[in-house]
Design an enzyme around this catalytic site. Structure first.
Site, PDB file in Angstrom:
ATOM      1  CD  GLU A 276      -6.596 -18.115   8.940  1.00 21.60           C
ATOM      2  OE1 GLU A 276      -6.718 -17.832  10.149  1.00 21.60           O
ATOM      3  OE2 GLU A 276      -6.753 -19.259   8.480  1.00 21.60           O
ATOM      4  CB  CYS A 310      -3.651 -12.444  13.720  1.00 22.26           C
ATOM      5  SG  CYS A 310      -2.698 -13.886  13.241  1.00 22.26           S
TER       6      CYS A 310
HETATM    7  P1  NAI Z   1      -6.952  -4.210   6.474  1.00 25.39           P
HETATM    8  O1  NAI Z   1      -7.738  -5.412   6.836  1.00 25.39           O
HETATM    9  O2  NAI Z   1      -7.672  -3.013   5.970  1.00 25.39           O
HETATM   10  O3  NAI Z   1      -5.861  -4.601   5.338  1.00 25.39           O
HETATM   11  C1  NAI Z   1      -5.384  -5.888   5.096  1.00 25.39           C
HETATM   12  C2  NAI Z   1      -5.330  -6.138   3.597  1.00 25.39           C
HETATM   13  O4  NAI Z   1      -6.620  -6.017   3.055  1.00 25.39           O
HETATM   14  C3  NAI Z   1      -4.459  -5.173   2.807  1.00 25.39           C
HETATM   15  O5  NAI Z   1      -3.798  -5.876   1.765  1.00 25.39           O
HETATM   16  C4  NAI Z   1      -5.465  -4.223   2.207  1.00 25.39           C
HETATM   17  O6  NAI Z   1      -5.017  -3.632   1.007  1.00 25.39           O
HETATM   18  C5  NAI Z   1      -6.624  -5.149   1.952  1.00 25.39           C
HETATM   19  N1  NAI Z   1      -7.934  -4.497   1.874  1.00 25.39           N
HETATM   20  C6  NAI Z   1      -8.373  -3.418   2.583  1.00 25.39           C
HETATM   21  N2  NAI Z   1      -9.636  -3.115   2.236  1.00 25.39           N
HETATM   22  C7  NAI Z   1     -10.018  -4.007   1.294  1.00 25.39           C
HETATM   23  C8  NAI Z   1     -11.214  -4.207   0.557  1.00 25.39           C
HETATM   24  N3  NAI Z   1     -12.278  -3.417   0.723  1.00 25.39           N
HETATM   25  N4  NAI Z   1     -11.268  -5.234  -0.325  1.00 25.39           N
HETATM   26  C9  NAI Z   1     -10.206  -6.031  -0.493  1.00 25.39           C
HETATM   27  N5  NAI Z   1      -9.041  -5.887   0.168  1.00 25.39           N
HETATM   28  C10 NAI Z   1      -8.950  -4.893   1.067  1.00 25.39           C
HETATM   29  O7  NAI Z   1      -6.070  -3.830   7.729  1.00 25.39           O
HETATM   30  P2  NAI Z   1      -5.391  -2.411   8.081  1.00 25.39           P
HETATM   31  O8  NAI Z   1      -6.320  -1.307   7.733  1.00 25.39           O
HETATM   32  O9  NAI Z   1      -4.055  -2.406   7.476  1.00 25.39           O
HETATM   33  O10 NAI Z   1      -5.241  -2.530   9.650  1.00 25.39           O
HETATM   34  C11 NAI Z   1      -6.334  -2.208  10.506  1.00 25.39           C
HETATM   35  C12 NAI Z   1      -6.402  -3.135  11.675  1.00 25.39           C
HETATM   36  O11 NAI Z   1      -6.659  -4.440  11.207  1.00 25.39           O
HETATM   37  C13 NAI Z   1      -5.138  -3.272  12.490  1.00 25.39           C
HETATM   38  O12 NAI Z   1      -5.036  -2.280  13.455  1.00 25.39           O
HETATM   39  C14 NAI Z   1      -5.323  -4.623  13.113  1.00 25.39           C
HETATM   40  O13 NAI Z   1      -6.127  -4.534  14.248  1.00 25.39           O
HETATM   41  C15 NAI Z   1      -6.058  -5.399  12.050  1.00 25.39           C
HETATM   42  N6  NAI Z   1      -5.152  -6.256  11.256  1.00 25.39           N
HETATM   43  C16 NAI Z   1      -5.133  -7.585  11.550  1.00 25.39           C
HETATM   44  C17 NAI Z   1      -4.273  -8.420  10.890  1.00 25.39           C
HETATM   45  C18 NAI Z   1      -4.220  -9.863  11.199  1.00 25.39           C
HETATM   46  O14 NAI Z   1      -3.249 -10.526  10.878  1.00 25.39           O
HETATM   47  N7  NAI Z   1      -5.237 -10.431  11.797  1.00 25.39           N
HETATM   48  C19 NAI Z   1      -3.334  -7.921   9.878  1.00 25.39           C
HETATM   49  C20 NAI Z   1      -3.472  -6.513   9.607  1.00 25.39           C
HETATM   50  C21 NAI Z   1      -4.349  -5.730  10.299  1.00 25.39           C
END
Ligand code: NAI
Ligand code: MG
Length: 504
Positions: A276, A310
Site C-alpha cells: 500500500e 496516503c
Molecule cells: P518509508 O517508506 O521509508 O517508511 C515506511 C516504513 O518502511 C517504516 O516502517 C520504515 O522503517 C520501513 N522501511 C524503510 N526502508 C525500508 C527497507 N529498505 N526495507 C524494509 N522496510 C523499510 O517512508 P518515510 O521515509 O517515513 O517517508 C517518506 C515519504 O514516504 C513520505 O514523505 C511520504 O510521501 C511517503 N509515505 C507514504 C505513506 C503512505 O501511507 N502511503 C506512509 C509513510 C510515508
C-alpha cells in the site's frame, strides 16, 4: 491568515499512564515476552508537538530480527495458532479488540504524543478503526472454506477434487508512521484470521502504540510467538525481515520508493507481497455543488492528519465557474485547521511527524513558489517554541510540470487547478504515476458515475473523501500499490489455495 500571536502551541502535560509507559525499559516483544536486544542501540522517541525527546525504543539488530522470525516460524510450524478451532481464534481476536477499546484513552494519548496527531482525532478515528479491523477480520476465521470441484476432463465419480484455504505462513508486516496503531491492526488482523503468524515492525518515528498493543496481545491470550513486535530502522531491521528466508509473506505500507525496493528484495525467495503505497489523489469539484459544503470537504480531504494520509486529496480540480469560490471556502477553514499541540483539546490538526517531514514539506512549498505558484492560503510554518507546525496551505497558479503537482508532498498542502469539462479533468486526474484515491463532488449522478469509471484509482469517493471501512477493499492502481487490503479480498493475500485430487 496569521494566527501566530493567538495560539499557544506548548504541549500539554502527559497523563500518569503515558509517563509510566514512556519510563519502561526499551524491549522487544518476542514469544509473548519482553526481551532485551542483542545490541545497545536505541532510537529516540520525539514528541513532534514540542520537538522534545521523551523516551527510547530498541533499534533491533539482525540477531533480534532472526529471533523474532524464529519465534513466528516455530509458532506457525507447530500449528499452535492455525490448528486452533476457528471459534477460538475468533474469540481471542475479539478479546484483543475489546482490550483496545478498554485502553482507548491511553492509546489515543500515546498516538498523539508520538505522531503529533490531535488526541481527539486519534480517539475518534485511529483507535476505533483499529478495533474495527480486528473485529471484522475475526469473523473470517470461521469462513475460509474451499470448494468441491467436478473435474472437467474426467468421468463423474472417478476423481474427487477439492480446494482448501491454508494460511500462507510467517508474515513480515512493516507499517508507516501516519496511522501507527490503525496500520498495525489493519496488518495483523487478516494474518491472524487466516492462521498466519507475524513479525510486526512499526515505523522508527512512531513505535509506542505497537508496543502497547503487544501488551494487549499477550493479555488477550494469543499463544506465544503468534505476534512478535520488533522496533527498529527500515534499512536495517525492515530490510532483514523482507529478505529473511523463513518469512513467507511481506505486507508493507509506506512510500512508493521503499515499496518498489521491498518488492525487489522479496523476489529471491518469491515471497507473497502486498504493498500500500503513495498517492497524489485528485478531488474534482463540478459546477453544480453546494460550494460551502464542498470547500469544507476539500479542506478536510487534505488537512486531516496534517495531510499525512496516503489518500490525501492533494490535487484540487474545481470547475472554472466555481473555482474562486471554492478556493475562498477552503481558505476560510484556516482557523479550524490551524495547527495546535496534539494534546490541546481544541486541536483539529497537529504538527508534522518529524523534523525530516517538516523540512520535506517546507521544501516543496518553497519549490512551488520558486516555480511560480501563488499562495492562496498558508504557505508557511506556524510559530511555535519547538515542534513541526506547518500552516494549512493552498497553492494556485500551478501547472502539471511543477513538483508540487507531480509528487507526493505528504503534508497539509493542496495544489488547485481549473477545468472546463469532464474529459479534460479525467485526463488531468489520471496524469500521475499514482492511482490510490479520488474524490468527485457533484449532485449529478450521471457525472458521478462517468468520472468514477474514468478515473484510475483504487477508491473513488462521491461527495466525501477518505471514508474507509474495513469491509470494503482498499488499495492502489498503478504505482500506488499491489493487492488489496480489507474486506473479503484483504484476507485472500494471507491464504494459499491447495488443490487435492483423489482417484476413487
Ligand atoms: P518509508 O517508506 O521509508 O517508511 C515506511 C516504513 O518502511 C517504516 O516502517 C520504515 O522503517 C520501513 N522501511 C524503510 N526502508 C525500508 C527497507 N529498505 N526495507 C524494509 N522496510 C523499510 O517512508 P518515510 O521515509 O517515513 O517517508 C517518506 C515519504 O514516504 C513520505 O514523505 C511520504 O510521501 C511517503 N509515505 C507514504 C505513506 C503512505 O501511507 N502511503 C506512509 C509513510 C510515508
Ligand atoms: Mg524512508
Amino acid at each position: 491568515m496569521n494566527d501566530m500571536t493567538t495560539i499557544d502551541r506548548t504541549q500539554r502535560p502527559y497523563s500518569a499512564a503515558a509517563q509510566a509507559f514512556l519510563a519502561r525499559k526499551p524491549a522487544l516483544f518476542i514469544n509473548n515476552e519482553w526481551v532485551a536486544s542483542s545490541q545497545d542501540a536505541l532510537i529516540e522517541v520525539e514528541d513532534p508537538s514540542s520537538g522534545k525527546i521523551i523516551g527510547h525504543v530498541v533499534d533491533a539488530s539482525d540477531k533480534d530480527v532472526d529471533r523474532a522470525v524464529a519465534a513466528a516460524r516455530a509458532a506457525f510450524d507447530d500449528g499452535r495458532w492455525s490448528n486452533l478451532p476457528p471459534m477460538v481464534r475468533e474469540r481471542i481476536m475479539i478479546r484483543l479488540a475489546d482490550l483496545i477499546e478498554a485502553n482507548a484513552d491511553e492509546l489515543a494519548e500515546l498516538e498523539a504524543i508520538d505522531n503529533g496527531k490531535p488526541k481527539g482525532m486519534a480517539g475518534a478515528v485511529d483507535v476505533p478503526g483499529a478495533a474495527s479491523h480486528i473485529r471484522f477480520m475475526a469473523g473470517w476465521a470461521s469462513k475460509l472454506n474451499g470448494e468441491v470441484i467436478q473435474p472437467y476432463s474426467m468421468p463423474n465419480g472417478t476423481v474427487f477434487g477439492y480446494t482448501k484455504k491454508e494460511p500462507v505462513g510467517v508474515c513480515a508486516q512493516i507499517v508507516p508512521w501516519n496511522f501507527p496503531l490503525l496500520m498495525a491492526c489493519l496488518k495483523i488482523a487478516p494474518a491472524l484470521a487466516a492462521g498466519c503468524t507475524t513479525v510486526l515492525k512499526p515505523a522508527e518515528q512512531t513505535s509506542l502504540t505497537a508496543l502497547r498493543l503487544a501488551d494487549l496481545i499477550a493479555e488477550a491470550g494469543f499463544p506465544a510467538g503468534v505476534v512478535n513486535v520488533i522496533t527498529g530502522n527500515g534499512h536495517t531491521a525492515g530490510d532483514r525481515m523482507v529478505k529473511h528466508p523463513d518469512v513467507d509473506k511481506v505486507a508493507f505500507t509506506g512510500s512508493t520508493e521503499i515499496g518498489k525496493l521491498i518488492n525487489k528484495n522479496a523476489t529471491d525467495t518469491l515471497k507473497r507481497v502486498t504493498l500500500e503505497l503513495g498517492g497524489k489523489s485528485p478531488v474534482v469539484v463540478m459546477p453544480d455543488v453546494d460550494v460551502a459544503v464542498t470547500a469544507a470537504g476539500a479542506a478536510g480531504a487534505i488537512f486531516f492528519n496534517s495531510g499525512q494520509v496516503c489518500v490525501a486529496g492533494s490535487r484540487l480540480y474545481a470547475h472554472r465557474s466555481v473555482f474562486d469560490q471554492v478556493i475562498e471556502g477552503v481558505a476560510a477553514t484556516a482557523p479550524f485547521w490551524a495547527p495546535r499541540a496534539s494534546l490541546d483539546p481544541e486541536a483539529h490538526m497537529g504538527p508534522l511527524v518529524s523534523k525530516e517531514q517538516f523540512e520535506r514539506v517546507m521544501g516543496y512549498i518553497e519549490a512551488g513558489k520558486r516555480d511560480g505558484a501563488s499562495v492562496a492560503m498558508g504557505g508557511d510554518a506556524a510559530a511555535a517554541d519547538g515542534g513541526y507546525y506547518v500552516n494549512p496551505t493552498v497553492l494556485v497558479d500551478v501547472n502539471p510540470q511543477m513538483s508540487v503537482v507531480r509528487e507526493e508532498i505528504f503534508g497539509p498542502v493542496v495544489v488547485a487547478q481549473r477545468f472546463d469539462d469532464i474529459d479534460e479533468v479525467a485526463r488531468e486526474a489520471n496524469n500521475t504515476c499514482y492511482g490510490l484515491g479520488a474524490g468527485v463532488w457533484t449532485k449529478d449522478v450521471a457525472t458521478m458515475h462517468k468520472l468514477a469509471a474514468k478515473i484510475k484509482a483504487g477508491t473513488v469517493w462521491g461527495n466525501c473523501h477518505a471514508v474507509i471501512d474495513t469491509a470494503l477493499p482498499f488499495g492502489g492502481f498503478k504505482e500506488s500499490g499491489l493487492g488489496r487490503e480489507q474486506g473479503r479480498q484483504g484476507i485472500e493475500s494471507y491464504l494459499e489455495t491447495k488443490t487435492v485430487i483423489v482417484q476413487l
